[in-house]
Design an enzyme around this catalytic site. Structure first.
Site, PDB file in Angstrom:
ATOM      1  N   GLN A 296      -2.172  -0.636  -3.039  1.00  0.00           N
ATOM      2  CA  GLN A 296      -2.133  -1.521  -1.557  1.00  0.00           C
ATOM      3  C   GLN A 296      -0.885  -1.119  -1.007  1.00  0.00           C
ATOM      4  OE1 GLN A 296      -4.128  -5.599  -1.905  1.00  0.00           O
ATOM      5  NE2 GLN A 296      -3.450  -4.912  -3.923  1.00  0.00           N
TER       6      GLN A 296
ATOM      7  N   HIS B  62      -4.308   1.511   1.301  1.00  0.00           N
ATOM      8  CA  HIS B  62      -3.850   0.906   2.565  1.00  0.00           C
ATOM      9  C   HIS B  62      -3.212   2.029   3.474  1.00  0.00           C
ATOM     10  CE1 HIS B  62      -4.553  -3.531   1.537  1.00  0.00           C
ATOM     11  NE2 HIS B  62      -5.801  -2.836   1.645  1.00  0.00           N
TER      12      HIS B  62
ATOM     13  N   CYS C 240      -3.267   9.987  15.258  1.00  0.00           N
ATOM     14  CA  CYS C 240      -3.693   9.994  16.744  1.00  0.00           C
ATOM     15  C   CYS C 240      -4.668   8.797  16.722  1.00  0.00           C
ATOM     16  CB  CYS C 240      -4.185  11.273  17.106  1.00  0.00           C
ATOM     17  SG  CYS C 240      -4.523  11.081  18.987  1.00  0.00           S
TER      18      CYS C 240
HETATM   19  C1  BJW Z   1       5.975  -9.956  -8.143  1.00  0.00           C
HETATM   20  C2  BJW Z   1       7.090  -9.569  -7.925  1.00  0.00           C
HETATM   21  C3  BJW Z   1       7.780  -9.139  -9.301  1.00  0.00           C
HETATM   22  C4  BJW Z   1       6.815 -10.982  -6.395  1.00  0.00           C
HETATM   23  N1  BJW Z   1       7.094  -8.330 -10.250  1.00  0.00           N
HETATM   24  N2  BJW Z   1       5.198  -9.797  -9.160  1.00  0.00           N
HETATM   25  C5  BJW Z   1     -11.170 -13.124   8.155  1.00  0.00           C
HETATM   26  C6  BJW Z   1     -10.819 -12.554   9.525  1.00  0.00           C
HETATM   27  C7  BJW Z   1     -10.304 -11.227   9.756  1.00  0.00           C
HETATM   28  C8  BJW Z   1     -10.548 -10.347   8.394  1.00  0.00           C
HETATM   29  C9  BJW Z   1     -11.000 -10.936   7.354  1.00  0.00           C
HETATM   30  C10 BJW Z   1     -11.418 -12.473   7.098  1.00  0.00           C
HETATM   31  N3  BJW Z   1     -11.704 -12.854   5.905  1.00  0.00           N
HETATM   32  C11 BJW Z   1     -11.454 -11.545   5.114  1.00  0.00           C
HETATM   33  C12 BJW Z   1     -11.079 -10.590   5.898  1.00  0.00           C
HETATM   34  C13 BJW Z   1     -10.813  -9.209   5.392  1.00  0.00           C
HETATM   35  C14 BJW Z   1      -9.405  -8.681   5.490  1.00  0.00           C
HETATM   36  C15 BJW Z   1      -8.854  -9.835   4.438  1.00  0.00           C
HETATM   37  O1  BJW Z   1      -8.878  -9.648   3.240  1.00  0.00           O
HETATM   38  N4  BJW Z   1      -8.092 -10.837   4.973  1.00  0.00           N
HETATM   39  C16 BJW Z   1      -7.608 -11.780   4.180  1.00  0.00           C
HETATM   40  C17 BJW Z   1      -6.070 -11.795   4.305  1.00  0.00           C
HETATM   41  C18 BJW Z   1      -8.211 -13.051   4.441  1.00  0.00           C
HETATM   42  N5  BJW Z   1      -9.276  -7.371   5.086  1.00  0.00           N
HETATM   43  C19 BJW Z   1      -9.403  -6.477   5.837  1.00  0.00           C
HETATM   44  O2  BJW Z   1      -9.493  -6.614   6.774  1.00  0.00           O
HETATM   45  C20 BJW Z   1      -9.373  -5.029   5.169  1.00  0.00           C
HETATM   46  N6  BJW Z   1     -10.773  -4.442   5.779  1.00  0.00           N
HETATM   47  C21 BJW Z   1     -11.743  -4.626   5.703  1.00  0.00           C
HETATM   48  O3  BJW Z   1     -12.356  -5.637   5.054  1.00  0.00           O
HETATM   49  O4  BJW Z   1     -12.485  -3.857   6.404  1.00  0.00           O
HETATM   50  C22 BJW Z   1     -14.022  -4.426   6.411  1.00  0.00           C
HETATM   51  C23 BJW Z   1     -14.389  -3.140   7.360  1.00  0.00           C
HETATM   52  C24 BJW Z   1     -15.634  -2.210   7.037  1.00  0.00           C
HETATM   53  C25 BJW Z   1     -16.157  -1.347   7.498  1.00  0.00           C
HETATM   54  C26 BJW Z   1     -15.551  -1.105   8.852  1.00  0.00           C
HETATM   55  C27 BJW Z   1     -14.819  -1.918   9.510  1.00  0.00           C
HETATM   56  C28 BJW Z   1     -14.207  -3.134   8.801  1.00  0.00           C
HETATM   57  C29 BJW Z   1      -8.027  -4.380   5.679  1.00  0.00           C
HETATM   58  C30 BJW Z   1      -7.064  -5.019   4.875  1.00  0.00           C
HETATM   59  C31 BJW Z   1      -5.738  -4.321   5.305  1.00  0.00           C
HETATM   60  C32 BJW Z   1      -4.377  -4.759   4.841  1.00  0.00           C
HETATM   61  N7  BJW Z   1      -3.360  -4.410   5.612  1.00  0.00           N
HETATM   62  C33 BJW Z   1      -2.023  -5.086   5.012  1.00  0.00           C
HETATM   63  C34 BJW Z   1      -0.861  -4.496   6.199  1.00  0.00           C
HETATM   64  C35 BJW Z   1      -0.986  -3.007   6.339  1.00  0.00           C
HETATM   65  C36 BJW Z   1       0.141  -2.053   5.358  1.00  0.00           C
HETATM   66  C37 BJW Z   1       1.394  -2.487   5.884  1.00  0.00           C
HETATM   67  O5  BJW Z   1       1.820  -2.512   7.024  1.00  0.00           O
HETATM   68  O6  BJW Z   1       1.993  -2.616   4.819  1.00  0.00           O
HETATM   69  O7  BJW Z   1      -1.572  -4.292   3.868  1.00  0.00           O
HETATM   70  S1  BJW Z   1      -2.010  -6.611   4.917  1.00  0.00           S
HETATM   71  C38 BJW Z   1      -0.958  -6.804   3.517  1.00  0.00           C
HETATM   72  O8  BJW Z   1      -1.624  -7.401   2.569  1.00  0.00           O
HETATM   73  C39 BJW Z   1      -0.582  -5.347   3.221  1.00  0.00           C
HETATM   74  C40 BJW Z   1      -0.849  -5.334   1.703  1.00  0.00           C
HETATM   75  O9  BJW Z   1      -1.152  -4.158   1.121  1.00  0.00           O
HETATM   76  C41 BJW Z   1      -1.928  -6.425   1.366  1.00  0.00           C
HETATM   77  C42 BJW Z   1      -1.906  -6.806   0.297  1.00  0.00           C
HETATM   78  O10 BJW Z   1      -0.881  -7.647  -0.130  1.00  0.00           O
HETATM   79  P1  BJW Z   1      -0.153  -7.734  -1.505  1.00  0.00           P
HETATM   80  O11 BJW Z   1       0.281  -6.267  -1.946  1.00  0.00           O
HETATM   81  O12 BJW Z   1      -1.163  -8.392  -2.836  1.00  0.00           O
HETATM   82  O13 BJW Z   1       1.274  -8.535  -1.366  1.00  0.00           O
HETATM   83  P2  BJW Z   1       1.417 -10.062  -1.350  1.00  0.00           P
HETATM   84  O14 BJW Z   1       2.570 -10.224  -0.936  1.00  0.00           O
HETATM   85  O15 BJW Z   1       0.202 -10.712  -0.874  1.00  0.00           O
HETATM   86  O16 BJW Z   1       1.616 -10.428  -2.893  1.00  0.00           O
HETATM   87  C43 BJW Z   1       2.766  -9.957  -3.633  1.00  0.00           C
HETATM   88  C44 BJW Z   1       2.643 -10.529  -5.010  1.00  0.00           C
HETATM   89  O17 BJW Z   1       3.681 -10.030  -5.994  1.00  0.00           O
HETATM   90  C45 BJW Z   1       2.559 -12.124  -5.093  1.00  0.00           C
HETATM   91  O18 BJW Z   1       1.572 -12.701  -5.889  1.00  0.00           O
HETATM   92  C46 BJW Z   1       3.979 -12.427  -5.792  1.00  0.00           C
HETATM   93  O19 BJW Z   1       3.810 -13.588  -6.682  1.00  0.00           O
HETATM   94  C47 BJW Z   1       4.261 -11.074  -6.567  1.00  0.00           C
HETATM   95  N8  BJW Z   1       5.687 -10.605  -7.002  1.00  0.00           N
HETATM   96  N9  BJW Z   1       7.774 -10.168  -6.701  1.00  0.00           N
HETATM   97  C48 BJW Z   1       5.744  -9.017  -9.934  1.00  0.00           C
HETATM   98  N10 BJW Z   1       9.083  -8.799  -9.067  1.00  0.00           N
HETATM   99 ZN    ZN Z   2      -4.417  13.056  19.472  1.00  0.00          ZN
END
Ligand code: BJW
Ligand code: ZN
Length: 243
Positions: free
Chosen positions: A97, A115, A123
């Site tokens: 991710q 992601h 664009c």
């Molecule tokens: C350690 C450690 C160490 C620390 N060792 N461990 C209600 C409203 C609107 C939307 C939704 C909704 N309900 C559900 C949704 C869908 C939504 C969603 O899931 N939302 C939830 C938050 C509720 N998902 C989406 O919108 C996705 N798209 C989608 O569903 O599309 C449907 C669709 C279909 C067809 C047409 C159109 C649409 C898209 C999701 C995009 C996520 N984007 C982000 C930001 C962009 C990239 C960026 O700028 O970086 O991606 S959000 C952010 O979260 C980022 C990450 O990739 C993602 C996941 O986070 P991650 O990697 O799990 O990090 P953390 O911080 O959560 O966890 C870190 C972990 O590490 C922790 O557990 C710590 O304990 C651990 N840790 N140090 C080991 N040293």
């Molecule tokens: Zn363009």
């Protein structure tokens, strides 16, 4: 580690990693959720949605530029390099991710960026897509077609790149071991990948400093930092002669 899990690890042929921000935390890249997470400081709805981007493109771009600079100065840690090392001995793929490119910089070849990537731009209107090679003189940068460029990342409400997502499902559905590292599994659809692996009867391992919503469904849940736990897991895999 229990003997039966060690045995299954030693015998595993296809290992799929699902990684999140926690694997890069020890490289100095902040996570999103949790104590020092980005979402404690910033409102995701003001930075990580297409509406937020159109509302204030300069603000969103400044946030990505600051993060890009931090990421480019960061180095892969023992978590990333261990996964790359394992590729020498087993079939490995990484479903990440993360947008930081650290798996590729560590040497992993088979990486699926669910992601997107912070080092790519696209664009908002035409099909233009490219790698960022220098800093921008003005923000937001503009496309030759006259419309705004945006980071090639997936924001909330946006679909994951379809080919990448389909390949990720295929990888998850055909592995015999899945190792889930440093993700809260709070974001869909990436958090469904473990379900596909479990359906295939894969050995499920989680590495996270905290428990997640799936910890209780794991064969092994290691509550340790990635840079410590992954070399230990590699040691176990390589301790056996099978493979
Ligand atoms: C350690 C450690 C160490 C620390 N060792 N461990 C209600 C409203 C609107 C939307 C939704 C909704 N309900 C559900 C949704 C869908 C939504 C969603 O899931 N939302 C939830 C938050 C509720 N998902 C989406 O919108 C996705 N798209 C989608 O569903 O599309 C449907 C669709 C279909 C067809 C047409 C159109 C649409 C898209 C999701 C995009 C996520 N984007 C982000 C930001 C962009 C990239 C960026 O700028 O970086 O991606 S959000 C952010 O979260 C980022 C990450 O990739 C993602 C996941 O986070 P991650 O990697 O799990 O990090 P953390 O911080 O959560 O966890 C870190 C972990 O590490 C922790 O557990 C710590 O304990 C651990 N840790 N140090 C080991 N040293
Ligand atoms: Zn363009």
């Amino acid at each position: 580690m229990q003997d039966d899990i060690s045995d299954r690890l030693v015998k595993s042929q296809k290992i799929v990693f699902v990684t999140g921000a926690g694997i890069s935390q020890e490289s100095g890249i902040p996570t999103f959720r949790g104590k020092d997470g980005l979402w404690r400081k910033y409102d995701p709805m003001k930075l990580a949605t297409i509406d937020a981007f159109y509302e204030d493109p300069k603000l969103v771009w400044e946030w990505y530029e600051e993060r890009r600079s931090n990421i480019l100065n960061a180095k892969p840690n023992a978590g990333h390099t261990t996964i790359a090392e394992l590729e020498k001995y087993r079939k490995v793929s990484v479903l990440t991710q993360n947008i930081d490119g650290l798996h590729q910089r560590a040497g992993s070849k088979n990486v699926y960026e669910l992601h997107g990537s912070i080092i790519t731009i696209k664009c908002t209107v035409c099909d233009f897509k490219d790698k960022i090679t220098s800093t921008f003189s003005t923000l937001p940068p503009m496309c030759k077609c006259g419309n705004m460029l945006r980071p090639d990342v997936v924001w909330f409400g946006e679909a994951l790149p379809q080919d990448t997502w389909e390949s990720a499902i295929e990888e998850a559905s055909t592995c015999d071991t899945m190792i889930i590292v440093g993700t809260s599994l709070a974001v869909s659809p990436a958090n469904l990948l473990p379900v596909y692996a479990k359906q295939n009867g894969a050995t499920m391992i989680e590495v996270n400093i905290e428990k997640t919503q799936m910890s209780s469904q794991m064969d092994l849940s290691l509550q340790e930092p990635a840079a410590k736990a992954l070399p230990e897991i590699l040691g176990i895999i390589l301790s056996g002669k099978t493979g």
